[in-house]
Design an enzyme around this catalytic site. Structure first.
Site, PDB file in Angstrom:
ATOM      1  N   ALA A 176      33.596  18.507 -33.395  1.00 54.04           N
ATOM      2  CA  ALA A 176      33.594  19.807 -32.518  1.00 54.04           C
ATOM      3  C   ALA A 176      33.591  21.074 -33.452  1.00 54.04           C
ATOM      4  O   ALA A 176      32.849  21.804 -33.312  1.00 54.04           O
ATOM      5  CB  ALA A 176      34.838  19.963 -31.644  1.00 54.04           C
TER       6      ALA A 176
ATOM      7  N   ASP B 135      37.433  20.264 -26.960  1.00 54.68           N
ATOM      8  CA  ASP B 135      37.356  20.299 -28.439  1.00 54.68           C
ATOM      9  C   ASP B 135      36.807  21.179 -28.916  1.00 54.68           C
ATOM     10  O   ASP B 135      36.985  21.867 -29.957  1.00 54.68           O
ATOM     11  CB  ASP B 135      36.808  18.713 -28.975  1.00 54.68           C
ATOM     12  CG  ASP B 135      37.281  17.432 -28.454  1.00 54.68           C
ATOM     13  OD1 ASP B 135      38.274  17.634 -27.994  1.00 54.68           O
ATOM     14  OD2 ASP B 135      36.899  16.426 -28.886  1.00 54.68           O
TER      15      ASP B 135
END
Ligand code: MEV
Length: 286
Positions: free
Chosen positions: A89, A131
């Site tokens: 992420a 995320d």
């Protein structure tokens, strides 16, 4: 030669992983470790020049947002890779920031969040979005995504939370872990995890220790089949060494466990982690 370099932080999920995929709340916190992306203008097709994240899906993921021609990508990461601390992420957010920098601007949160799903879907299958949302915001957030609509609240903590992280090494693939939970369909446990996440958020906002809730959360994560004997042992040892509670953090199947500590217990807990041969380090969130 023009270079564009941007970073984004990794994260730990304090409560609510897996349940968040089904529209329940999760609480996640950015950590002070970052992943950094440098884009270099070059002739010919775009591609990776150097990468700390060794995964065949990295280029197919980045190719959803990086133009096909003219850019070489270098990826460096302080965030431990592939262990539930959000290195992918952070990669997504750092790449989108570097692309915006190339256009002479800063990327907005809306852009990072919306476009972030493109690489994240290649890397994670059906990501909830928690995320890359927490990486883009860089703070502690309560996150929920119901019927595609995100509700994201940044939390202000009256006091910072100190955590010991026990790293068991590479975790299992997030998409595989999420698919396994879907197949098993443990809806009651997922609902309970969602309820715990709301309690963790309330505890944090009041400056109370969320540790005992971590331990309850870990028991539910075991029930939905995402823990491992090594993660269970790491949690047990950290609590025995003085942590107020511990849980696996992230998709599970390996990766990291976190424990809530204070200044009296931190060193003991770190020693307990190292005594079982795991890498241990402390982070502050909030
Ligand atoms: C992974 O960091 C968190 C999961 O809940 C998956 C997701 O939210 O996309 C397991």
């Amino acid at each position: 030669m023009s270079l564009y370099t941007r970073s984004a932080p990794g994260k730990v999920i304090l409560s609510g992983e897996h349940a968040v995929v089904y529209g329940y709340r999760a609480v996640a916190a950015a950590v002070s470790l970052t992943t950094t992306v440098t884009l270099r203008e070059r002739a010919g097709a775009s591609g990776i020049e150097e990468s700390a994240i060794r995964d065949d899906r990295v280029w197919p993921a980045l190719a959803t947002v990086v133009p096909p021609e003219g850019l070489g990508v270098t990826i460096r990461s302080e965030v431990p890779v592939g262990c539930g601390m959000g290195s992918s992420a952070a990669l997504t957010v750092a790449t989108l920031r570097a692309l915006a920098a190339r256009e002479g601007r800063e990327a907005s949160f809306d852009e990072l969040y919306t476009r972030g799903f493109l690489p994240e879907r290649v890397l994670h299958g059906t990501p909830s979005g928690v995320d890359h949302a927490v990486s883009a915001l860089g703070c502690v957030v309560v996150y929920r995504r119901d019927a595609g609509q995100p509700q994201i609240t940044a939390l202000t903590l009256p006091r910072r939370l100190r955590l010991v992280v026990a790293d068991t090494g590479r975790g299992a693939d997030t998409a595989t872990m999420v698919a396994g939970v879907r197949e098993r369909g443990p809806h009651g446990a997922l609902r309970s995890i969602g309820a715990l996440a709301e309690m963790v958020a309330a505890h944090l906002q009041r400056g109370e220790d969320p540790g005992p809730l971590f331990t309850e959360n870990h028991a539910l994560l075991r029930r939905i089949g995402v823990s491992t004997p090594q993660l269970d042992e790491a949690c047990r040892r950290m609590v025995a060494a003085g942590a107020s509670g511990a849980k696996l953090a992230g998709a599970g199947g390996g990766g990291v466990a976190i424990a809530a500590v204070d200044s009296d217990s931190e060193l003991n807990v770190l020693e307990a982690v190292r005594a079982v041969g795991l890498r241990g380090f402390a982070v502050s969130v909030g």
